[in-house]
Enzyme design. Structure first.
Site, PDB file in Angstrom:
ATOM      1  N   ARG A 126       0.832  -1.202   0.000  1.00 13.39           N
ATOM      2  CA  ARG A 126       0.000   0.000   0.000  1.00 13.39           C
ATOM      3  C   ARG A 126       0.869   1.255   0.000  1.00 13.39           C
ATOM      4  NH1 ARG A 126      -5.139   1.651  -1.164  1.00 13.39           N
ATOM      5  NH2 ARG A 126      -6.163   2.751   0.528  1.00 13.39           N
ATOM      6  N   THR A 429      -8.903   0.660 -10.468  1.00 21.63           N
ATOM      7  CA  THR A 429      -8.222  -0.476  -9.846  1.00 21.63           C
ATOM      8  C   THR A 429      -8.363  -1.714 -10.726  1.00 21.63           C
ATOM      9  OG1 THR A 429      -8.807   0.471  -7.711  1.00 21.63           O
ATOM     10  CG2 THR A 429      -8.010  -1.762  -7.644  1.00 21.63           C
ATOM     11  N   THR A 447      -3.722  -0.799  -7.787  1.00 20.35           N
ATOM     12  CA  THR A 447      -4.505   0.401  -8.052  1.00 20.35           C
ATOM     13  C   THR A 447      -3.631   1.641  -8.134  1.00 20.35           C
ATOM     14  OG1 THR A 447      -6.412   1.672  -7.233  1.00 20.35           O
ATOM     15  CG2 THR A 447      -4.876   0.880  -5.580  1.00 20.35           C
ATOM     16  N   GLU A 449      -5.781   4.215  -7.380  1.00 20.31           N
ATOM     17  CA  GLU A 449      -6.997   4.780  -6.760  1.00 20.31           C
ATOM     18  C   GLU A 449      -7.999   5.196  -7.821  1.00 20.31           C
ATOM     19  OE1 GLU A 449      -9.165   5.047  -4.496  1.00 20.31           O
ATOM     20  OE2 GLU A 449     -10.040   6.979  -4.842  1.00 20.31           O
ATOM     21  N   GLU A 468      -3.914   8.000  -3.896  1.00 18.39           N
ATOM     22  CA  GLU A 468      -4.418   7.065  -2.882  1.00 18.39           C
ATOM     23  C   GLU A 468      -4.736   7.728  -1.544  1.00 18.39           C
ATOM     24  OE1 GLU A 468      -5.825   3.611  -3.378  1.00 18.39           O
ATOM     25  OE2 GLU A 468      -4.042   3.902  -4.604  1.00 18.39           O
ATOM     26  N   ASP A 471      -8.009   8.172   0.191  1.00 20.81           N
ATOM     27  CA  ASP A 471      -8.652   7.112   0.989  1.00 20.81           C
ATOM     28  C   ASP A 471      -8.570   7.388   2.492  1.00 20.81           C
ATOM     29  OD1 ASP A 471      -9.588   5.643  -1.111  1.00 20.81           O
ATOM     30  OD2 ASP A 471      -8.125   4.036  -0.971  1.00 20.81           O
ATOM     31  N   SER A 492      -7.633   0.814   3.110  1.00 20.84           N
ATOM     32  CA  SER A 492      -8.057   0.329   1.794  1.00 20.84           C
ATOM     33  C   SER A 492      -9.259  -0.591   1.941  1.00 20.84           C
ATOM     34  CB  SER A 492      -6.911  -0.445   1.150  1.00 20.84           C
ATOM     35  OG  SER A 492      -7.357  -1.086  -0.022  1.00 20.84           O
TER      36      SER A 492
HETATM   37  N1  GLU Z   1      -8.292   3.114  -3.316  1.00 19.39           N
HETATM   38  C1  GLU Z   1      -9.217   2.032  -3.215  1.00 19.39           C
HETATM   39  C2  GLU Z   1      -8.922   1.180  -2.017  1.00 19.39           C
HETATM   40  O1  GLU Z   1      -7.804   0.928  -1.725  1.00 19.39           O
HETATM   41  C3  GLU Z   1      -9.144   1.159  -4.406  1.00 19.39           C
HETATM   42  C4  GLU Z   1      -9.503   1.932  -5.605  1.00 19.39           C
HETATM   43  C5  GLU Z   1     -10.869   1.677  -6.055  1.00 19.39           C
HETATM   44  O2  GLU Z   1     -11.139   0.600  -6.581  1.00 19.39           O
HETATM   45  O3  GLU Z   1     -11.653   2.576  -5.884  1.00 19.39           O
HETATM   46  O4  GLU Z   1      -9.808   0.732  -1.383  1.00 19.39           O
END
Ligand code: GLU
Length: 621
Positions: A126, A429, A447, A449, A468, A471, A492
Site C-alpha cells: 500500500r 483499480t 490500483t 486509486e 491514494e 482514501d 483500503s
Molecule cells: N483506493 C481504493 C482502495 O484501496 C481502491 C480503488 C478503487 O477501486 O476505488 O480501497
C-alpha cells in the site's frame, strides 16, 4: 479468528545496498526525449485480442481484465514460470494496457498460496503518506477551509509513496522463480509495440480528458491533439518501456532512489500544471527520502472459517479481509442456503451493513492505531452482531458499531454511536488471479486509486501517479482510525481473497471498485457458497452494496430483479453510478475455482468494464 504478524520486507533498501556492493553504477539519467504515441488504425502492428470471459482446463490459469495482460501471464506459465512470476508479468502488462487503473505509480495487496507449505501469505504494498505530511494537509491554507474532494483528486497532496514496484520485487524474491528483469520483459515489449485501443480505454481517456488536459505531460501521453485515442488505433507508451527497461537493468533502486525518485518527488511537490490550468492541484509532500524508505510489509492474512471453507484475506491496512470476514461470520449464523431470494438477500445486506459499521469504527493502519482484529473476526463477536438482524425488517441506517474489544456472544451487546458512512465507489483499480501447475495461487489487487489516479504523469516516464491518500478521511478527527498521519497507510478496501477447503485451494478471487470491492467479494462468495451458483453465475449476477448507508447502492439489473421484493423488508435503493465515469456497474472481478483432478475454471467479467480475459494453459476438451 485471525492473527497478524507484520514483518518488513527489506526489498528496496536491500537492493540498493546490493547494487552498491556489486559496484554497479548509480542510476543515471534516462532519456527524457522518448515520446509515447498512437498510430493510425491502419498501422498493422497488432490485432484485437479475443476476450475469453471463462476458460476451463489444466496446468495453470491467468485471469485479468485485459487479454494482452492475461496472454503474457499465460506465456510465463507455459515457459515454466510459477504463479508469482506470471502474476508480476501480468501486473506489469496491466501497467501498459490499464494505465488508468494500475501501474508503478500506485500500490496494492498480493495474496499467495504456497502449495509446498500449504500456507497463505500476503504482501502489503500500500502507498504511504509522506512522513512530513501534516495532519492539516487537506486544508487549503489560502481559505482555511478543507479542499473539496475533487480538488484533492487531481493533486500532489493526495499522492502516496508508491508500493507497486517494491511489491513485485519482494514477491519475486520471496516466492518467484524469475528476476524482475525477466518478469518486466514482455510488458516492456508490449509498451513498445503498442496495443489496440478498445472502447473501455477510449472511454476512460475521454472521461478524464478535462483532468489530463491540466497537466502537459499527461496530455502529451494520453491526449494527443487534445483528443482521446480512437477505438482501433494503436497506443504505444515508449516512455514506460524505457522506464521498465531502466528498472530491469538496475533493479527497483532505479525507481526508489536517484534521478527518477527525485523527479517523482518534484512532480508531487510542484505539480506540473499547464499555464491555463483551472484546477488548483495543491502540492504534496513526497520526498526522495520517503521513496528510499518505502517498505513492503509481509504479513499473515486474515482467516475465517465459513461453512467448512477457510477464507483468507488481506489484513489491515486493508479493511478487506476483516470486513468480508466479519460479514461471513455473521451470515454463517443463519441458514441462508435454504432461504428464498428475499430472505437470503436481506440477510446479506444486513450482515454487510453491520460489518461496515465496525470497519468505520476500528479500521486503520495498525502501525498507527490499535485495530481489534482478533475481536472483529471472532465468532463470539459475530454472534452478538447477528442479534441485530431482524429477519423481517431492515435496520435503520447507519447502524452503530459493536464493541469489538469486549464481547461475550450474547445478544445484549454494547454498541457505539452510529456514524454516517462513506458512500463512494468507482470502477478503477484492477484484480488478477493466477494458478500454476504446481498448485500455487496468487490473487493480487492493484490500483492508482481513481481511474486516472492523480492525473499527474511523471514527465517523460510513461506512468501516472496515484491519488491514494484520498482514501484517508478528509476531515481530521482524533478518534478516527483512518485519520491522516505522516507515514501511515490509508485504509483500503481491496480484498484479494483465497479460499481453501481441507487445506487445498477452492477459490481465489478479487475485484476493483472502492469500498464496493468488499461487497463484491462478499456477494460472490455468498452467491457461490450459499446460493448454489456456479462461479460464472456468481460473478455475472447483478450486484448490490450495503455499506451502512440509508440506501443500498445497486446495479440497475439488481434493482429490477429484487428491488420490489427487498423494499418489502424496508430496503431502499440507489443505482450505482461512478461519479467519474457515469458507469452503473459495480466491480470487475476475476476468479479461479479449483475442481477435482487439477481442473481449473478461470473466470472474468462477461460484460462489466468491457469484459475480461480468463485463460488456461491446457483447455478441457
Ligand atoms: N483506493 C481504493 C482502495 O484501496 C481502491 C480503488 C478503487 O477501486 O476505488 O480501497
Amino acid at each position: 479468528m485471525s492473527q497478524v504478524r507484520r514483518q518488513l520486507v527489506a526489498g528496496v533498501a536491500a537492493t540498493a545496498t546490493a547494487l552498491a556492493g556489486l559496484g554497479l553504477a548509480a542510476p543515471s539519467s534516462a532519456s527524457a526525449t522518448s515520446r509515447s504515441e498512437r498510430s493510425p488504425a491502419s498501422e498493422r502492428v497488432g490485432r484485437y485480442e479475443t476476450k475469453t470471459p471463462t476458460s476451463r482446463g489444466y496446468g495453470g490459469a491467468v485471469t485479468s481484465v485485459d487479454p494482452e495482460a492475461s496472454r503474457i501471464g499465460l506465456r510465463v506459465l507455459r515457459r515454466g514460470g510459477n504463479a508469482v512470476d506470471a502474476a508480476v508479468a501480468t501486473a506489469a502488462a496491466l501497467g501498459v494496457t490499464e494505465p488508468y487503473s494500475a501501474g508503478i505509480g500506485g500500490g496494492g495487496y498480493f495474496v499467495y498460496y504456497n502449495a509446498r507449505t500449504g500456507k497463505v501469505r500476503t504482501l502489503d504494498g500500500r502507498e504511504t503518506a509522506p512522513r512530513g505530511m501534516p495532519r492539516d494537509a487537506f486544508v487549503d491554507p489560502g481559505t482555511d477551509q478543507p479542499y473539496s474532494f475533487s480538488d484533492l483528486v487531481s493533486s500532489g497532496v493526495s499522492v502516496g509513496t508508491p508500493g507497486t514496484l517494491a511489491t513485485w520485487h519482494s514477491a519475486l524474491r520471496l516466492w518467484g522463480k524469475s528476476r524482475l528483469r525477466k518478469a518486466l520483459a514482455p510488458a516492456t515489449r508490449l509498451a513498445r509495440r503498442g496495443f489496440i485501443v478498445d472502447s473501455t480505454f477510449a472511454e476512460q481517456t475521454e472521461d478524464n480528458r478535462e483532468r489530463f488536459d491540466q497537466f502537459p505531460a499527461t496530455r502529451r501521453l494520453f491526449l494527443r491533439d487534445g483528443q482521446a485515442p480512437k477505438v482501433g488505433s494503436v497506443f504505444r507508451n515508449r516512455d514506460l518501456a524505457a522506464t521498465y527497461d531502466r528498472i530491469a537493468r538496475r533493479g527497483p533502486a532505479a525507481f526508489y532512489r536517484g534521478r527518477l525518485a527525485r523527479q517523482i518527488s518534484r512532480t508531487v511537490q510542484n505539480p506540473p500544471k499547464s499555464s491555463n490550468a483551472t484546477l488548483p492541484a495543491p502540492a504534496g509532500y513526497l520526498t526522495p527520502r520517503d521513496l528510499a524508505r518505502y517498505q513492503v510489509l509481509r504479513q499473515r492474512p486474515t482467516r475465517v472459517s465459513f461453512r467448512g471453507y477457510d477464507v483468507y484475506g488481506m489484513a489491515p491496512s486493508s479493511s478487506g479481509g476483516s470486513t468480508v470476514g466479519e460479514a461471513l461470520n455473521i451470515l454463517e449464523r443463519f441458514p441462508v442456503g435454504s432461504m428464498g431470494d428475499g430472505d437470503a438477500l436481506h440477510h446479506y445486506l444486513e450482515a454487510s451493513a453491520l460489518a461496515f459499521a465496525d470497519r468505520g469504527a476500528y479500521l486503520g493502519d495498525p502501525a498507527y492505531v490499535d485495530v481489534p482484529l482478533r475481536g472483529l473476526l471472532a465468532d463470539g463477536f459475530a454472534a452478538e452482531r447477528a442479534c441485530r438482524i431482524d429477519p423481517d425488517h431492515a435496520a435503520s441506517k447507519p447502524v452503530p458499531a459493536g464493541d469489538a474489544r469486549s464481547h461475550d456472544g450474547r445478544c445484549d451487546e454494547a454498541s457505539r454511536t452510529a456514524e454516517p458512512q462513506e458512500d463512494t465507489e468507482n470502477i478503477s483499480t484492477t484484480n488478477l488471479t493466477v494458478a500454476d501447475r504446481w498448485g500455487n495461487v496468487v490473487d493480487y489487487t492493484l490500483t492508482i486509486e481513481q481511474t486516472g489516479g492523480s492525473a499527474m504523469t511523471v514527465p517523460g516516464r510513461g506512468f501516472l501517479l496515484n491519488n491514494e491518500l484520498t482514501d484517508f478521511s478528509t476531515e481530521w478527527k482524533a478518534e478516527d482510525p483512518n485519520r491522516l498521519q505522516g507515514g501511515k497507510r490509508p485504509r483500503s478496501s481491496m480484498s484479494p481473497t483465497i479460499v481453501l477447503r481441507n487445506g487445498k485451494p477452492f477459490l481465489a478471487l478479487g475485484s476493483p471498485g472502492g469500498s464496493t470491492i468488499i461487497t463484491t467479494v462478499l456477494q460472490m462468495l455468498f452467491n457461490r457458497i450459499d446460493r448454489g451458483m456456479d462461479l460464472q453465475q456468481a460473478i455475472a449476477a447483478p450486484r448490490a452494496a450495503q455499506r451502512n448507508t440509508a440506501k443500498v447502492t445497486a446495479e440497475p439489473e439488481f434493482i429490477s430483479a429484487y428491488g420490489p421484493l427487498l423494499e418489502g423488508y424496508g430496503h431502499s435503493f440507489q443505482s450505482a453510478g461512478d461519479a467519474f465515469t457515469s458507469k452503473s456497474q459495480i466491480g470487475a472481478a476475476t476468479a479461479i475455482e479449483f475442481g477435482p483432478r487439477g481442473q481449473l475454471t478461470a473466470v472474468s467479467e462477461p460484460v462489466r468494464r468491457g469484459g475480461g480475459s480468463a485463460l488456461v494453459v491446457r483447455r478441457s476438451r
